[in-house]
Design an enzyme around this catalytic site. Structure first.
Site, PDB file in Angstrom:
ATOM      1  N   ASN A 111     102.538 -48.702  23.676  1.00 57.89           N
ATOM      2  CA  ASN A 111     102.042 -48.556  25.053  1.00 57.89           C
ATOM      3  C   ASN A 111     102.130 -49.869  25.825  1.00 57.89           C
ATOM      4  O   ASN A 111     102.047 -50.941  25.246  1.00 57.89           O
ATOM      5  CB  ASN A 111     100.597 -48.047  25.042  1.00 57.89           C
ATOM      6  CG  ASN A 111     100.509 -46.670  24.423  1.00 57.89           C
ATOM      7  OD1 ASN A 111     101.529 -46.007  24.262  1.00 57.89           O
ATOM      8  ND2 ASN A 111      99.318 -46.247  24.069  1.00 57.89           N
ATOM      9  N   HIS A 128     106.829 -52.376  23.058  1.00 60.03           N
ATOM     10  CA  HIS A 128     107.568 -52.023  24.279  1.00 60.03           C
ATOM     11  C   HIS A 128     107.130 -52.855  25.488  1.00 60.03           C
ATOM     12  O   HIS A 128     107.324 -52.437  26.623  1.00 60.03           O
ATOM     13  CB  HIS A 128     107.419 -50.512  24.547  1.00 60.03           C
ATOM     14  CG  HIS A 128     108.115 -49.651  23.528  1.00 60.03           C
ATOM     15  ND1 HIS A 128     107.885 -48.307  23.377  1.00 60.03           N
ATOM     16  CD2 HIS A 128     109.074 -49.970  22.611  1.00 60.03           C
ATOM     17  CE1 HIS A 128     108.656 -47.821  22.389  1.00 60.03           C
ATOM     18  NE2 HIS A 128     109.376 -48.814  21.920  1.00 60.03           N
ATOM     19  N   SER A 205     104.955 -39.003  19.783  1.00 64.84           N
ATOM     20  CA  SER A 205     105.865 -37.915  19.418  1.00 64.84           C
ATOM     21  C   SER A 205     106.823 -38.370  18.325  1.00 64.84           C
ATOM     22  O   SER A 205     107.491 -37.549  17.703  1.00 64.84           O
ATOM     23  CB  SER A 205     106.654 -37.452  20.648  1.00 64.84           C
ATOM     24  OG  SER A 205     107.323 -38.553  21.222  1.00 64.84           O
ATOM     25  N   ASN A 229      97.049 -35.995  16.355  1.00 63.12           N
ATOM     26  CA  ASN A 229      97.838 -35.464  17.472  1.00 63.12           C
ATOM     27  C   ASN A 229      97.406 -34.020  17.725  1.00 63.12           C
ATOM     28  O   ASN A 229      97.187 -33.285  16.765  1.00 63.12           O
ATOM     29  CB  ASN A 229      99.336 -35.496  17.090  1.00 63.12           C
ATOM     30  CG  ASN A 229     100.248 -35.458  18.282  1.00 63.12           C
ATOM     31  OD1 ASN A 229     100.176 -34.544  19.098  1.00 63.12           O
ATOM     32  ND2 ASN A 229     101.104 -36.457  18.402  1.00 63.12           N
ATOM     33  N   PRO A 230      97.293 -33.580  18.974  1.00 60.29           N
ATOM     34  CA  PRO A 230      96.953 -32.168  19.223  1.00 60.29           C
ATOM     35  C   PRO A 230      98.101 -31.212  18.918  1.00 60.29           C
ATOM     36  O   PRO A 230      97.876 -30.014  18.724  1.00 60.29           O
ATOM     37  CB  PRO A 230      96.588 -32.123  20.713  1.00 60.29           C
ATOM     38  CG  PRO A 230      97.055 -33.400  21.302  1.00 60.29           C
ATOM     39  CD  PRO A 230      97.335 -34.380  20.202  1.00 60.29           C
TER      40      PRO A 230
HETATM   41  P1  OAD Z   1     105.317 -39.218  24.072  1.00 66.58           P
HETATM   42  O1  OAD Z   1     105.020 -38.738  25.452  1.00 66.58           O
HETATM   43  O2  OAD Z   1     106.686 -39.023  23.564  1.00 66.58           O
HETATM   44  O3  OAD Z   1     104.326 -38.518  23.039  1.00 66.58           O
HETATM   45  C1  OAD Z   1     102.939 -38.479  23.280  1.00 66.58           C
HETATM   46  C2  OAD Z   1     102.275 -37.794  22.107  1.00 66.58           C
HETATM   47  O4  OAD Z   1     100.870 -37.846  22.328  1.00 66.58           O
HETATM   48  C3  OAD Z   1     102.651 -36.325  21.947  1.00 66.58           C
HETATM   49  O5  OAD Z   1     102.967 -36.079  20.571  1.00 66.58           O
HETATM   50  C4  OAD Z   1     101.374 -35.582  22.353  1.00 66.58           C
HETATM   51  O6  OAD Z   1     101.190 -34.370  21.624  1.00 66.58           O
HETATM   52  C5  OAD Z   1     100.318 -36.606  21.961  1.00 66.58           C
HETATM   53  N1  OAD Z   1      99.037 -36.467  22.692  1.00 66.58           N
HETATM   54  C6  OAD Z   1      98.798 -35.979  23.930  1.00 66.58           C
HETATM   55  N2  OAD Z   1      97.485 -36.041  24.218  1.00 66.58           N
HETATM   56  C7  OAD Z   1      96.867 -36.603  23.146  1.00 66.58           C
HETATM   57  C8  OAD Z   1      95.518 -36.946  22.816  1.00 66.58           C
HETATM   58  N3  OAD Z   1      94.515 -36.739  23.672  1.00 66.58           N
HETATM   59  N4  OAD Z   1      95.274 -37.502  21.611  1.00 66.58           N
HETATM   60  C9  OAD Z   1      96.286 -37.736  20.724  1.00 66.58           C
HETATM   61  N5  OAD Z   1      97.568 -37.439  20.976  1.00 66.58           N
HETATM   62  C10 OAD Z   1      97.868 -36.884  22.167  1.00 66.58           C
HETATM   63  O7  OAD Z   1     104.868 -40.753  24.018  1.00 66.58           O
HETATM   64  P2  OAD Z   1     105.273 -41.862  22.942  1.00 66.58           P
HETATM   65  O8  OAD Z   1     105.446 -41.279  21.603  1.00 66.58           O
HETATM   66  O9  OAD Z   1     104.337 -42.987  23.119  1.00 66.58           O
HETATM   67  O10 OAD Z   1     109.093 -46.093  25.745  1.00 66.58           O
HETATM   68  O11 OAD Z   1     106.698 -42.285  23.511  1.00 66.58           O
HETATM   69  C11 OAD Z   1     107.400 -43.334  22.896  1.00 66.58           C
HETATM   70  C12 OAD Z   1     108.121 -44.132  23.948  1.00 66.58           C
HETATM   71  O12 OAD Z   1     108.913 -43.273  24.777  1.00 66.58           O
HETATM   72  C13 OAD Z   1     107.220 -44.845  24.946  1.00 66.58           C
HETATM   73  O13 OAD Z   1     106.714 -46.072  24.463  1.00 66.58           O
HETATM   74  C14 OAD Z   1     108.145 -45.063  26.101  1.00 66.58           C
HETATM   75  C15 OAD Z   1     108.828 -43.729  26.162  1.00 66.58           C
HETATM   76  O14 OAD Z   1     110.093 -43.718  26.736  1.00 66.58           O
HETATM   77  C16 OAD Z   1     109.283 -47.146  26.559  1.00 66.58           C
HETATM   78  O15 OAD Z   1     108.693 -47.268  27.606  1.00 66.58           O
HETATM   79  C17 OAD Z   1     110.288 -48.128  26.053  1.00 66.58           C
END
Ligand code: OAD
Length: 261
Positions: A111, A128, A205, A229-230
């Site tokens: 994040n 990141h 994700s 994760n939900p």
């Molecule tokens: P994603 O948007 O890909 O995934 C978010 C995850 O959080 C999903 O699996 C949701 O199910 C989960 N989620 C949603 N609400 C939640 C909650 N209340 N508690 C727990 N989990 C929850 O985001 P990232 O995996 O962070 O890169 O994405 C990775 C990277 O892709 C980011 O750092 C960004 C993006 O492009 C850069 O900016 C370089």
């Protein structure tokens, strides 16, 4: 183990409780989901995710910035201002609390919002980058971020500042698609994942590499891996569990379990 559906259904597997209480080195690896309950959109959730509403090709590459600096700088400044309007949630707070009680904890985040630091986590590996650390595109000089913009107008075009030293454009301090991750943070993150006893993967994700390798590396090295994760995730090994639900609900309960004797 079959994932549980609601927090009240959590039946902590005895093996896992034992692993949590005896772990000497924890890694907590977070993604956008850990900040969702603060009101910060994730990237890939349907409808609300940033990449469901904006095209990363227009906003998250060097080419995009060079093509239209005002669009890209304005978008990141809008995101930074939105982050400054919200507060860390119980998930960030539970992680900071956990670090005060376990022998060693390495916090690794994808994040860019700095909510972990604002919740009191003292040391965070940022894979990141950060919205709060802009720098010159040409000479890399760091710049204090400008006064946050007024978000009531939504995203807006905004000319990036110019470096006082070299005249280069100031760019957001985040990692864009196609760029290398900060080498030192990535090396430390991989080392911690390979050496830890237990890794919590919270709100990600797991589709963006190389960060997504981190839980896999921990599992391969013999650590327990717990995903929070939900959404149901595909689990790769016998040492992986999922606690299904929101991080802000589950993590405080997990910390209670660690502290219970
Ligand atoms: P994603 O948007 O890909 O995934 C978010 C995850 O959080 C999903 O699996 C949701 O199910 C989960 N989620 C949603 N609400 C939640 C909650 N209340 N508690 C727990 N989990 C929850 O985001 P990232 O995996 O962070 O890169 O994405 C990775 C990277 O892709 C980011 O750092 C960004 C993006 O492009 C850069 O900016 C370089």
């Amino acid at each position: 183990m079959t994932p549980v559906n609601t927090v009240s259904e959590i039946l902590w597997p005895p093996k896992f409780l034992e692993a949590m209480r005896s772990a000497q080195h924890w890694v907590v690896f977070t993604g956008a989901g850990v900040s969702a309950e603060s009101g910060i959109p994730t990237f890939r959730d349907a409808l609300t995710g940033l990449w469901s509403n904006f095209d990363p090709e227009d906003l998250a590459t060097t080419e995009a910035f060079l093509r239209d600096p005002d669009l890209v700088w304005g978008w990141y400044e809008w995101r930074r201002a939105k982050v400054l309007e919200v507060a860390p949630n119980p998930a960030h707070q539970a992680i900071a609390e956990l670090a005060r009680h376990v022998p060693r904890l390495t916090l690794i985040t994808q994040n860019v919002d700095d909510l972990h630091e604002r919740a009191g986590s003292p040391s965070v590996l940022h894979l990141h980058g950060s919205l709060h650390h802009p720098r010159c595109m040409r000479c890399a000089k760091a710049l204090d971020p400008p006064q946050p913009l007024d978000t009531s107008q939504g995203e807006q075009l905004l000319a990036p500042p110019v470096c006082v030293d070299c005249g280069g454009l100031i760019r957001p301090g985040v990692v864009w698609f196609g760029e290398m991750l900060p080498e030192q943070a990535l090396t430390q993150a991989f080392e911690a994942a390979a050496q830890c006893d237990l890794l919590l993967s919270v709100g990600t994700s797991g589709v963006v590499y190389p960060a997504a390798q981190i839980p896999q590396l921990a599992a391969r090295s013999g650590a327990w891996v717990i995903h929070i994760n939900p959404q149901n995730l595909a689990l790769g090994s016998e040492r992986e569990f999922q606690l299904t639900g929101a991080a802000g609900a589950i993590l405080p309960l997990l910390v209670q379990q660690v502290l219970a004797d």
